[in-house]
Design an enzyme around this catalytic site. Structure first.
Site, short mmCIF file in Angstrom:
data_model
loop_
_atom_site.label_atom_id
_atom_site.label_comp_id
_atom_site.label_asym_id
_atom_site.label_seq_id
_atom_site.Cartn_x
_atom_site.Cartn_y
_atom_site.Cartn_z
N GLU A 168 -5.58 -3.32 -1.69
CA GLU A 168 -6.10 -4.56 -1.10
C GLU A 168 -7.26 -5.15 -1.90
O GLU A 168 -7.68 -6.28 -1.65
CB GLU A 168 -6.59 -4.29 0.34
CG GLU A 168 -5.51 -3.91 1.33
CD GLU A 168 -5.21 -2.40 1.34
OE1 GLU A 168 -5.45 -1.74 0.32
OE2 GLU A 168 -4.71 -1.92 2.37
N THR B 88 0.87 -1.18 0.00
CA THR B 88 0.00 0.00 0.00
C THR B 88 0.90 1.23 0.00
O THR B 88 2.01 1.19 0.54
CB THR B 88 -0.91 0.05 1.24
OG1 THR B 88 -0.07 0.08 2.39
CG2 THR B 88 -1.83 -1.13 1.31
N TRP C 2 -19.52 13.97 12.52
CA TRP C 2 -18.55 13.90 11.43
C TRP C 2 -18.83 14.94 10.36
O TRP C 2 -19.97 15.14 9.98
CB TRP C 2 -18.65 12.54 10.71
CG TRP C 2 -18.18 11.37 11.48
CD1 TRP C 2 -17.44 11.38 12.63
CD2 TRP C 2 -18.42 10.01 11.15
NE1 TRP C 2 -17.20 10.09 13.01
CE2 TRP C 2 -17.79 9.22 12.13
CE3 TRP C 2 -19.09 9.37 10.10
CZ2 TRP C 2 -17.82 7.83 12.11
CZ3 TRP C 2 -19.11 7.99 10.08
CH2 TRP C 2 -18.48 7.23 11.08
N LYS D 172 -13.75 15.51 12.96
CA LYS D 172 -14.62 15.14 14.08
C LYS D 172 -14.95 16.39 14.89
O LYS D 172 -14.13 16.85 15.68
CB LYS D 172 -13.96 14.07 14.96
CG LYS D 172 -13.95 12.70 14.31
CD LYS D 172 -12.55 12.19 14.14
CE LYS D 172 -12.51 11.04 13.13
NZ LYS D 172 -11.22 10.96 12.45
P1 ADP Z 1 -3.19 4.23 0.15
O1 ADP Z 1 -4.22 3.78 1.15
O2 ADP Z 1 -1.82 4.03 0.66
O3 ADP Z 1 -3.46 5.59 -0.44
P2 ADP Z 1 -4.46 2.86 -2.01
O4 ADP Z 1 -4.12 3.35 -3.37
O5 ADP Z 1 -4.71 1.44 -1.83
O6 ADP Z 1 -3.30 3.26 -1.08
O7 ADP Z 1 -5.68 3.74 -1.52
C1 ADP Z 1 -6.97 3.25 -1.33
C2 ADP Z 1 -7.84 4.36 -0.81
O8 ADP Z 1 -8.00 5.40 -1.78
C3 ADP Z 1 -9.25 3.95 -0.47
O9 ADP Z 1 -9.33 3.33 0.78
C4 ADP Z 1 -9.98 5.28 -0.52
O10 ADP Z 1 -9.83 6.00 0.71
C5 ADP Z 1 -9.26 6.04 -1.60
N1 ADP Z 1 -10.04 5.98 -2.85
C6 ADP Z 1 -9.84 5.19 -3.91
N2 ADP Z 1 -10.75 5.44 -4.87
C7 ADP Z 1 -11.56 6.41 -4.41
C8 ADP Z 1 -12.72 7.09 -4.92
N3 ADP Z 1 -13.20 6.85 -6.13
N4 ADP Z 1 -13.31 8.01 -4.11
C9 ADP Z 1 -12.83 8.29 -2.89
N5 ADP Z 1 -11.75 7.69 -2.37
C10 ADP Z 1 -11.12 6.76 -3.10
#
Ligand code: ADP
Length: 541
Positions: free
Chosen positions: A329, A186, A445, A440
């Site tokens: 993931e 990640t 929220w 918060k």
């Molecule tokens: P990291 O968590 O290290 O940034 P990832 O690329 O796996 O790595 O990120 C996944 C996260 O990106 C998701 O859990 C979400 O918070 C955000 N995310 C991905 N796509 C979207 C989307 N279309 N809208 C909002 N958030 C998004």
């Protein structure tokens, strides 16, 4: 009664053979300072030889084959040669801090690293801290004679093309669809990087998901350009799905500039191109008077896609952005936002609202929202918000040897995403925020995503990021960090006056700070972590 069908292994060599046999004339183009076009036929021969190279180098049967590379045809050779010979491809994120790259490569036990010559200067200082790396293979992506880091006179170093020329092509065969094909850490937006290990089966099924129209809708007729890096969750599956479908591929190589990307979109007649919102935001100013008639689909995700951005593309190019949601993931594509048939007649504005959602889960993935910290499902009424959880054929069950013993799945087998969402009666997901990014305020929220979405629709605003800053009475209050469009003179009061009629009174940011640029993460997302650090001692007036 048991079904009586064959137990066919869903492994990547079957995708490879399709591209090799069915589509030998389709092309893989790499841009940058030393552009090169190969046919899938040539690519397949080189990929088989690369399998031979891995044998010659003595890489263990399931050894980790790391890449430190831009998006390129050679990277695609590695995408298949490693897993199709039983090894595990490990794409290192070239933009991480050196300590993180070292941590990740050691944690994954990488045995060999394939490095672009244009990145050698970045990689060399790390090598002495990577005791398990026995070989470094340099892929020369620069024009002949171009300056670059010297390849050290060291027996661990090899030249990619020389190894390939000397190698014999090998047969590909994968015994078990559940064995590891690739791993990706990640990007660490919210903590230490954690390893996700994809199987052949999960990658194969995810590729099918990408091909479906409910997913990305990639087809044989497409020319696909993944701008999203091949080290960011497998370029969102495009580098597997394109050879599966027989679509031609275009890779930007080291030139990730907006002008370079636009040039490739035009010259290569790209029909489908995917990247994070900041990529498309960067391209927007160049699109005036530009026509891209061939570009039919623009998948975008990785962070919230501002409705204003999607609409700007619709107005300039005639095609809106296709929003998708996912995580490293989740392989990563888990949901995608298409306007359903029942909503096709709605005014454009309402269709735009629908496109601003994360959309429906792909076939093969299910979603639910639960009360935080529980497994009690919440209703799908678009009002209730809770933690988004997913399960499915390409969703990770656990992390690879997590240092902190982190449990990814719930006791009843759903993956905890750390995102907060609402789901409407038809199953369309609306991401409210990451749990860590919610503001918060007084026990309630406030969604930073929603505020940013509204702020970025203001004509004077180029980028907007909202973070919570400490407040003595309310715990936290929102601070809007704004990057103005060039030449704009809007004041903080102007911005707040604009927001006032659009949000509940208590959602209104307490202050507006003008900044030069929103800091970005290694994969180009807004880095709230960096902004929070910068404004940690912010005093609200
Ligand atoms: P990291 O968590 O290290 O940034 P990832 O690329 O796996 O790595 O990120 C996944 C996260 O990106 C998701 O859990 C979400 O918070 C955000 N995310 C991905 N796509 C979207 C989307 N279309 N809208 C909002 N958030 C998004």
């Amino acid at each position: 009664m048991k079904g009586l069908m064959q137990d066919y292994q869903l492994s990547l060599d079957t995708i490879f053979r399709r591209a090799e046999q069915f589509y030998p004339d389709k092309t893989v183009h790499t841009g940058g300072p030393a552009p090169i076009t190969l046919t899938y036929g040539e690519w397949a021969d080189r990929t088989r030889r690369l399998g031979g190279v891995l044998d010659t180098l003595g890489i263990s049967a399931d050894g980790r084959v790391a890449t430190f590379a831009w998006n390129s045809g050679r990277h695609l050779e590695l995408y298949f040669a490693a897993p199709c010979t039983g090894r595990v491809l490990h794409t290192l994120n070239i933009r991480l801090f050196p300590d993180q790259v070292v941590y990740i490569a050691n944690h994954a036990e990488d045995e060999v690293v394939f490095v672009d010559r244009s990145l050698l200067g970045l990689f060399l200082p790390l090598l002495e801290r990577l005791p398990q790396v026995r070989h470094v293979v340099v892929m020369d992506d620069l024009p002949a004679g171009a300056p670059g880091a010297e390849v050290p006179d060291d027996p661990r170093f090899h030249d990619y093309e020389e190894l390939l020329a000397a190698a014999a092509p090998v047969e590909f065969h994968v015994e078990d669809e559940n064995q590891a094909a690739a791993m990706c850490y990640t990007s660490g937006t919210t903590g230490n990087p954690k390893g996700v290990v994809y199987s052949h089966r999960s990658t194969w099924l995810h590729s099918i998901g990408v091909l479906t129209n409910s997913g990305i809708g990639l087809a044989e007729t497409d020319t696909v350009m993944p701008v999203v890096p091949m080290f960011h969750a497998n370029a969102w599956g495009l580098a597997h799905a394109a050879p599966m479908a027989g679509a031609s591929l275009v890779f930007p190589g080291p030139d990730m500039s907006p002008a370079g990307i636009l040039k490739l979109l035009q010259e290569q007649e790209v029909t489908l191109s995917a990247g994070v919102p900041t990529i498309w935001q960067g391209l927007l100013p160049l699109l005036d008077g530009v026509e891209l008639p061939k570009l039919r689909r623009i998948p975008c995700g990785g962070s919230a896609v501002p409705e204003a951005l999607s609409e700007a593309f619709r107005l300039k190019l005639g095609r809106p952005i296709l929003q998708a949601w996912g995580m490293t993931e989740t392989s990563p594509v888990a949901t995608a936002s298409h306007v359903p048939t029942r909503s096709k007649g709605l005014p454009e504005e309402e269709q735009a609202h629908l496109r601003a959602r994360a959309g429906l889960s792909l076939p093969g993935v299910e979603v639910r929202i639960v009360e935080p910290g529980s497994i009690t499902p919440l209703p799908w009424d678009d009002e209730a918000t809770g933690e988004l959880q997913v399960r499915g054929a390409w969703i990770a069950a656990e992390y690879y040897r997590p240092d902190d013993g982190a449990q990814l799945n719930t006791e009843d087998g759903w993956m905890k995403t750390g995102d907060v969402a609402a789901i409407d009666q038809y199953g369309s997901v609306r991401i409210v925020d990451r749990t860590k990014d919610l503001v918060k305020s007084g026990g309630e929220w406030i969604s930073s995503v929603e505020l940013e979405n509204l702020l970025m629709a203001h004509p004077a605003v180029k980028e907007a990021a909202v973070i919570g800053v400490p407040h003595p009475r309310w715990d936290e209050r929102p601070l809007a960090c704004i990057v103005l469009q060039e030449g704009s003179t809007a004041t903080g009061e102007d911005i707040l006056d604009y927001l006032r009629p659009l949000v509940a009174k208590w959602w209104l940011p307490d202050a507006v700070e003008f900044i030069d640029e929103v800091p970005k993460t290694s994969v180009g997302k807004f880095s709230k972590k960096d902004l929070r650090t910068r404004f940690a001692n912010y005093h609200l007036k």
